[in-house]
Design a protein around this motif. Sequence first.
Motif, mmCIF file in Angstrom:
data_model
loop_
_atom_site.group_PDB
_atom_site.id
_atom_site.type_symbol
_atom_site.label_atom_id
_atom_site.label_comp_id
_atom_site.label_asym_id
_atom_site.label_seq_id
_atom_site.Cartn_x
_atom_site.Cartn_y
_atom_site.Cartn_z
ATOM 1 N N ARG A 117 -2.584 -86.375 -113.356
ATOM 2 C CA ARG A 117 -1.588 -85.998 -112.343
ATOM 3 C C ARG A 117 -1.075 -84.587 -112.568
ATOM 4 O O ARG A 117 -0.536 -83.967 -111.663
ATOM 5 N N GLY A 118 -1.167 -84.110 -113.818
ATOM 6 C CA GLY A 118 -0.643 -82.780 -114.131
ATOM 7 C C GLY A 118 0.863 -82.730 -113.944
ATOM 8 O O GLY A 118 1.505 -83.709 -113.591
ATOM 9 N N GLY A 119 1.435 -81.608 -114.184
ATOM 10 C CA GLY A 119 2.859 -81.412 -113.940
ATOM 11 C C GLY A 119 3.746 -82.198 -114.889
ATOM 12 O O GLY A 119 3.301 -82.818 -115.850
ATOM 13 N N GLU A 136 -11.242 -97.240 -120.795
ATOM 14 C CA GLU A 136 -11.985 -96.011 -121.097
ATOM 15 C C GLU A 136 -11.082 -94.813 -120.835
ATOM 16 O O GLU A 136 -10.316 -94.800 -119.873
ATOM 17 N N GLY A 137 -11.185 -93.806 -121.699
ATOM 18 C CA GLY A 137 -10.368 -92.608 -121.544
ATOM 19 C C GLY A 137 -9.096 -92.710 -122.366
ATOM 20 O O GLY A 137 -8.948 -93.591 -123.213
ATOM 21 N N ARG A 138 -8.185 -91.791 -122.093
ATOM 22 C CA ARG A 138 -6.907 -91.757 -122.825
ATOM 23 C C ARG A 138 -5.774 -91.735 -121.808
ATOM 24 O O ARG A 138 -5.774 -90.928 -120.892
ATOM 25 N N LEU A 139 -4.811 -92.643 -122.011
ATOM 26 C CA LEU A 139 -3.689 -92.812 -121.085
ATOM 27 C C LEU A 139 -2.416 -92.249 -121.708
ATOM 28 O O LEU A 139 -2.060 -92.606 -122.832
ATOM 29 N N LEU A 150 -2.437 -93.686 -125.371
ATOM 30 C CA LEU A 150 -3.194 -94.889 -125.715
ATOM 31 C C LEU A 150 -4.672 -94.634 -125.475
ATOM 32 O O LEU A 150 -5.048 -94.027 -124.465
ATOM 33 N N GLY A 151 -5.506 -95.123 -126.383
ATOM 34 C CA GLY A 151 -6.949 -94.976 -126.257
ATOM 35 C C GLY A 151 -7.605 -96.296 -125.913
ATOM 36 O O GLY A 151 -6.926 -97.329 -125.781
ATOM 37 N N ALA A 169 -4.424 -88.564 -120.230
ATOM 38 C CA ALA A 169 -3.866 -87.753 -121.317
ATOM 39 C C ALA A 169 -4.692 -86.513 -121.613
ATOM 40 O O ALA A 169 -4.230 -85.622 -122.321
ATOM 41 N N ASP A 170 -5.920 -86.449 -121.083
ATOM 42 C CA ASP A 170 -6.788 -85.339 -121.479
ATOM 43 C C ASP A 170 -7.500 -84.652 -120.309
ATOM 44 O O ASP A 170 -8.507 -83.975 -120.494
#
Length: 195
Positions: A117-119, A136-139, A150-151, A169-170
């Motif tokens: 989302r950025g910002g 999957e991914g990083r939250l 969280l991973g 998160a990334d």
Amino acid sequence: MDDTPSPHQAVLDEVAPRLRRLRARRGLTLAALSETTGISKSTLSRLESGQRRPSLELLLPLAAAYQVPLDDLVGAPEVGDPRVRLTPRTLPNGGTAVPLTRGPGPLQAYKMLIPDRGGEPDPRTHEGYEWLYVLEGRLRLVLAEHDLVLGPGEAAEFDTRLPHWFTSADGRPVEILSLFGRQGERMHVRAKPRA
């Protein structure tokens, strides 16, 4: 004279307990179901007790309220394809949510793909209780005064009356499972402890 009930009568006799079980599983009261369907509480009660014969004009609104095929209400035999057809929804933040539960009820499940989302975080509150599991991914989860990452394989649960906000998160999309329940309803997760 033969007193054996016809096959059709046997199917009709099973509708009342099926309707009772379906409403109980969804955690709905007769009043809430009456409001949703427009069928009076007394008629619903008589349908569920077997005192009222089910008709198409009563079963159609019930099938719509429970978001199940009419066949599920009358116990028609399974035919053909058992797959559940899921319809993705686009979220206001540009992400995607796929409902994994078909009908109304106390607990709703979603598979979500959340973009970055950025910002600055913009935490919100609402009634309910949520459980998130990262596939999957990083939250990134901002929850009240906590700012967490969280991973895959990690989970979080929280009362949604706490200010909360989440994003990738990334910079890459994150895929999660979300279980959302009404206020006071908590998830029960059994997991083997780490050695």
